[in-house]
Write a protein that holds these residues in place. Sequence first.
Motif, mmCIF file in Angstrom:
data_model
loop_
_atom_site.group_PDB
_atom_site.id
_atom_site.type_symbol
_atom_site.label_atom_id
_atom_site.label_comp_id
_atom_site.label_asym_id
_atom_site.label_seq_id
_atom_site.Cartn_x
_atom_site.Cartn_y
_atom_site.Cartn_z
ATOM 1 N N SER A 139 16.854 -2.458 2.482
ATOM 2 C CA SER A 139 15.134 -3.034 2.262
ATOM 3 C C SER A 139 14.283 -1.426 3.751
ATOM 4 C CB SER A 139 15.357 -4.511 3.270
ATOM 5 O OG SER A 139 14.003 -4.897 3.248
ATOM 6 N N PHE A 140 15.446 -1.598 4.820
ATOM 7 C CA PHE A 140 14.556 -0.140 5.421
ATOM 8 C C PHE A 140 14.359 0.723 4.628
ATOM 9 C CE2 PHE A 140 14.214 2.560 8.523
ATOM 10 C CZ PHE A 140 13.042 2.816 9.691
ATOM 11 N N GLU A 141 15.423 1.252 4.099
ATOM 12 C CA GLU A 141 14.732 2.202 3.342
ATOM 13 C C GLU A 141 13.911 1.446 1.707
ATOM 14 O OE1 GLU A 141 16.289 5.266 4.193
ATOM 15 O OE2 GLU A 141 17.957 4.843 4.985
ATOM 16 N N THR A 142 14.461 1.189 1.897
ATOM 17 C CA THR A 142 13.081 1.355 0.673
ATOM 18 C C THR A 142 11.817 0.827 0.952
ATOM 19 O OG1 THR A 142 14.416 -0.476 -0.889
ATOM 20 C CG2 THR A 142 12.169 -0.727 -0.774
ATOM 21 N N GLN A 143 11.298 0.089 2.556
ATOM 22 C CA GLN A 143 9.737 0.180 3.492
ATOM 23 C C GLN A 143 9.879 1.891 3.795
ATOM 24 O OE1 GLN A 143 8.039 -2.486 2.846
ATOM 25 N NE2 GLN A 143 9.004 -3.416 1.453
ATOM 26 N N ARG A 144 11.194 2.382 4.029
ATOM 27 C CA ARG A 144 10.680 3.727 4.706
ATOM 28 C C ARG A 144 9.849 3.946 3.249
ATOM 29 N NH1 ARG A 144 14.271 6.322 9.053
ATOM 30 N NH2 ARG A 144 16.348 6.305 7.469
ATOM 31 N N VAL A 145 10.059 4.553 1.796
ATOM 32 C CA VAL A 145 10.153 4.996 1.306
ATOM 33 C C VAL A 145 8.034 4.629 1.124
ATOM 34 C CG1 VAL A 145 10.343 5.899 -1.471
ATOM 35 C CG2 VAL A 145 12.202 5.412 -0.135
ATOM 36 N N LYS A 146 8.366 3.499 0.849
ATOM 37 C CA LYS A 146 6.817 2.430 0.377
ATOM 38 C C LYS A 146 5.951 3.003 1.382
ATOM 39 C CE LYS A 146 6.585 -1.217 -1.912
ATOM 40 N NZ LYS A 146 6.524 -2.170 -2.521
ATOM 41 N N ARG A 147 6.013 3.199 2.895
ATOM 42 C CA ARG A 147 5.288 3.724 3.505
ATOM 43 C C ARG A 147 5.359 5.220 3.791
ATOM 44 N NH1 ARG A 147 5.595 1.073 8.697
ATOM 45 N NH2 ARG A 147 4.443 2.818 9.973
ATOM 46 N N SER A 148 6.018 5.977 3.584
ATOM 47 C CA SER A 148 5.917 7.378 3.180
ATOM 48 C C SER A 148 4.606 8.080 1.757
ATOM 49 C CB SER A 148 6.971 8.323 3.065
ATOM 50 O OG SER A 148 7.482 7.725 1.975
ATOM 51 N N GLN A 149 4.635 6.685 0.791
ATOM 52 C CA GLN A 149 3.646 7.063 -0.639
ATOM 53 C C GLN A 149 2.398 7.252 -0.175
ATOM 54 O OE1 GLN A 149 3.179 3.171 -2.629
ATOM 55 N NE2 GLN A 149 4.966 3.082 -3.434
ATOM 56 N N LEU A 150 1.547 7.716 -1.596
ATOM 57 C CA LEU A 150 0.637 8.479 -1.119
ATOM 58 C C LEU A 150 -0.345 7.059 -0.673
ATOM 59 C CD1 LEU A 150 1.085 11.686 -2.509
ATOM 60 C CD2 LEU A 150 0.375 11.419 -0.215
ATOM 61 N N ALA A 151 -1.504 7.412 -0.404
ATOM 62 C CA ALA A 151 -2.832 5.787 -0.308
ATOM 63 C C ALA A 151 -3.792 7.293 -0.065
ATOM 64 C CB ALA A 151 -2.827 5.377 1.033
ATOM 65 N N VAL A 152 -4.941 7.032 -1.182
ATOM 66 C CA VAL A 152 -6.228 7.900 -1.726
ATOM 67 C C VAL A 152 -7.429 6.158 -1.438
ATOM 68 C CG1 VAL A 152 -7.056 9.096 -3.563
ATOM 69 C CG2 VAL A 152 -4.924 9.186 -3.007
ATOM 70 N N GLN A 153 -8.097 7.200 -0.426
ATOM 71 C CA GLN A 153 -9.148 6.088 -0.632
ATOM 72 C C GLN A 153 -10.320 6.907 -1.420
ATOM 73 O OE1 GLN A 153 -8.972 3.710 3.186
ATOM 74 N NE2 GLN A 153 -7.930 5.811 4.156
ATOM 75 N N ARG A 154 -11.404 6.285 -1.992
ATOM 76 C CA ARG A 154 -12.459 6.318 -2.851
ATOM 77 C C ARG A 154 -13.600 5.669 -1.997
ATOM 78 N NH1 ARG A 154 -11.577 11.085 -5.870
ATOM 79 N NH2 ARG A 154 -9.931 10.866 -6.650
ATOM 80 N N ILE A 155 -14.504 6.470 -1.881
ATOM 81 C CA ILE A 155 -15.094 5.287 -1.196
ATOM 82 C C ILE A 155 -16.597 6.520 -1.813
ATOM 83 C CG2 ILE A 155 -16.820 5.201 1.438
ATOM 84 C CD1 ILE A 155 -13.988 5.350 2.312
ATOM 85 N N VAL A 156 -17.887 5.396 -1.456
ATOM 86 C CA VAL A 156 -19.258 5.463 -2.619
ATOM 87 C C VAL A 156 -20.559 4.881 -1.713
ATOM 88 C CG1 VAL A 156 -17.934 6.084 -4.836
ATOM 89 C CG2 VAL A 156 -18.778 3.920 -3.951
ATOM 90 N N ILE A 157 -21.594 5.783 -1.392
ATOM 91 C CA ILE A 157 -22.762 4.692 -1.632
ATOM 92 C C ILE A 157 -23.102 4.100 -2.201
ATOM 93 C CG2 ILE A 157 -24.590 5.516 0.066
ATOM 94 C CD1 ILE A 157 -23.962 7.665 1.220
ATOM 95 N N ASP A 158 -23.176 2.712 -2.880
ATOM 96 C CA ASP A 158 -23.272 2.233 -3.517
ATOM 97 C C ASP A 158 -25.272 2.675 -3.651
ATOM 98 O OD1 ASP A 158 -21.576 0.882 -4.431
ATOM 99 O OD2 ASP A 158 -22.082 -1.053 -3.116
ATOM 100 N N ASP A 159 -25.476 2.453 -5.224
ATOM 101 C CA ASP A 159 -27.060 3.229 -5.590
ATOM 102 C C ASP A 159 -27.506 4.684 -4.625
ATOM 103 O OD1 ASP A 159 -26.974 0.951 -6.607
ATOM 104 O OD2 ASP A 159 -27.996 -0.885 -4.731
ATOM 105 N N TYR A 160 -26.500 5.366 -4.813
ATOM 106 C CA TYR A 160 -27.310 6.990 -4.029
ATOM 107 C C TYR A 160 -27.881 6.860 -5.150
ATOM 108 C CZ TYR A 160 -26.380 11.358 -2.180
ATOM 109 O OH TYR A 160 -27.074 12.223 -1.581
ATOM 110 N N ASP A 161 -28.019 7.685 -5.715
ATOM 111 C CA ASP A 161 -29.502 7.798 -6.802
ATOM 112 C C ASP A 161 -31.373 6.791 -6.712
ATOM 113 O OD1 ASP A 161 -27.412 9.326 -7.926
ATOM 114 O OD2 ASP A 161 -27.457 8.235 -10.044
ATOM 115 N N ASP A 162 -30.728 5.688 -6.502
ATOM 116 C CA ASP A 162 -31.741 4.962 -5.731
ATOM 117 C C ASP A 162 -32.738 5.261 -4.394
ATOM 118 O OD1 ASP A 162 -31.899 3.593 -8.577
ATOM 119 O OD2 ASP A 162 -30.821 2.221 -8.011
ATOM 120 N N ILE A 163 -31.541 5.645 -3.881
ATOM 121 C CA ILE A 163 -32.179 6.378 -2.142
ATOM 122 C C ILE A 163 -33.234 7.162 -2.200
ATOM 123 C CG2 ILE A 163 -31.490 6.286 -0.012
ATOM 124 C CD1 ILE A 163 -28.464 5.205 -0.419
ATOM 125 N N ILE A 164 -32.209 8.322 -3.227
ATOM 126 C CA ILE A 164 -32.741 9.294 -3.595
ATOM 127 C C ILE A 164 -34.348 9.229 -3.998
ATOM 128 C CG2 ILE A 164 -32.800 11.637 -4.435
ATOM 129 C CD1 ILE A 164 -29.780 11.581 -4.254
#
Length: 443
Positions: free
Chosen positions: A197-222
């Motif tokens: 169980s610990f080894e499974t969790q260790r592999v999972k913790r080392s997985q990659l995490a990608v976060q896509r972050i956007v400003i909503d209505d960016y074109d409208d702000i411009i």
Amino acid sequence: MQDLIRLAIVGPPDSAAIAYEIALEKRDCLIPMVLPYEDASEVPDILKKNSNDFDMWLFSGIIPYQRALIADSNKPLFYVPHAGSSLYRALLEILYIKKLTCDSVSFDTFSEKEIVETFKDTTLPLPKIYANQYKGIVTASEVTEWHYDLWKSGKTNIAVTCFLATYNKLAELGVPVVRIWPTRCNIRTTLQLAIKSFETQRVKRSQLAVQRIVIDDYDDIIRSSSSYEAKRLELKLYEILLAYIEKLKGSISMNGGGKFTLYSTRGTLTEITENFTVMPIIEEMTRQVDVNISGGIGLGLTVYDAEENSFSALGLGKQQGKGVWMVVNDDHTVIGPLSSKVHLKYSVRTNDHALRNLADQLNISVTTINKLLATIDKLDRDDIVADDLAMYLKITVRSARRMLSNLVEKGFARVVGEELVGKGRPRRLYKINIRELLQPVQE
């Protein structure tokens, strides 16, 4: 080479010593150390003082394990169950070592069913049994008093206990007493499961995490202000995200057009988001930037998988509105919205034939069925009103009523009453029959 697992073994000195002996058989992956106690009430303090020194904790039984749970540790906790073999050992000591008459016995920790089945398996005559399978936290003194009162009143002639303190006190009081020990076989099996169980969790913790972050209505702000104002917003948001990614020990990329990509590991992100329930920077972003910011978090074993999942998470958030943060896991389960009281975890997979048939029958999507099941689980009660269902599924109350009526018509729900809120019309209470709803999935 993978780092060795630092294992804390917690229990009375004698049983902890046996567990240590077995743990040494796994010295190729474990560094075991014994943290003994005289009474299980010491466990929370032991865990608190030594939490940072160990990767994994093994307790000699369910008693110290239950004590550890209230200490709110973020480390994996395991305990050695006192299975039937432990009872066999106790019977052997009663009959052949201490040569006691086994007419009426008091047992703690075990259920009466477990005790009866053990006697049946050994073909020994069944004595009068008193079983104290307590729930929750119980002290050794309470268990001692229970055993002693039965013996003193003549109802029992032997006590069998899992508590070292109880064993010592009863022996001092002159009560014939036998102590349950964890067997080597049970310890070995538990350790194997814990390591896996610990080894499974260790592999999972080392997985990659990608976060896509956007400003909503960016074109409208411009359009409504200027490109300079939009760039100022980007720079403010960048500063916030830079401090955030520093805590994650990751990296950040500005993609232009009010978009950012953050890279880190799953392990650190899990801790900061409290296991993907909150997004800690939402409040700060709202205060400093004062525009809606949406985010999609993707997890995966490869960069490609994590990025694809982050796009999916962002898209799922957009379907629910602005400023929504969602997560798509490596197994394609969805978690979110983060920092929301309607936070759910559900699957978006549609490759289950039975689920697709059920979705066709109800004329809704498989994802909606999974969200419905997640909602019922989250509410943790028998009945539901259309308003609650609408809130969690992000649909109109009218659509929720239609869905519930459809479930009633198909035999998957029934109206069980009404709920009066304020001066409006009473709201219908529906009970969704989970067993009937899930039956097609089990075929």
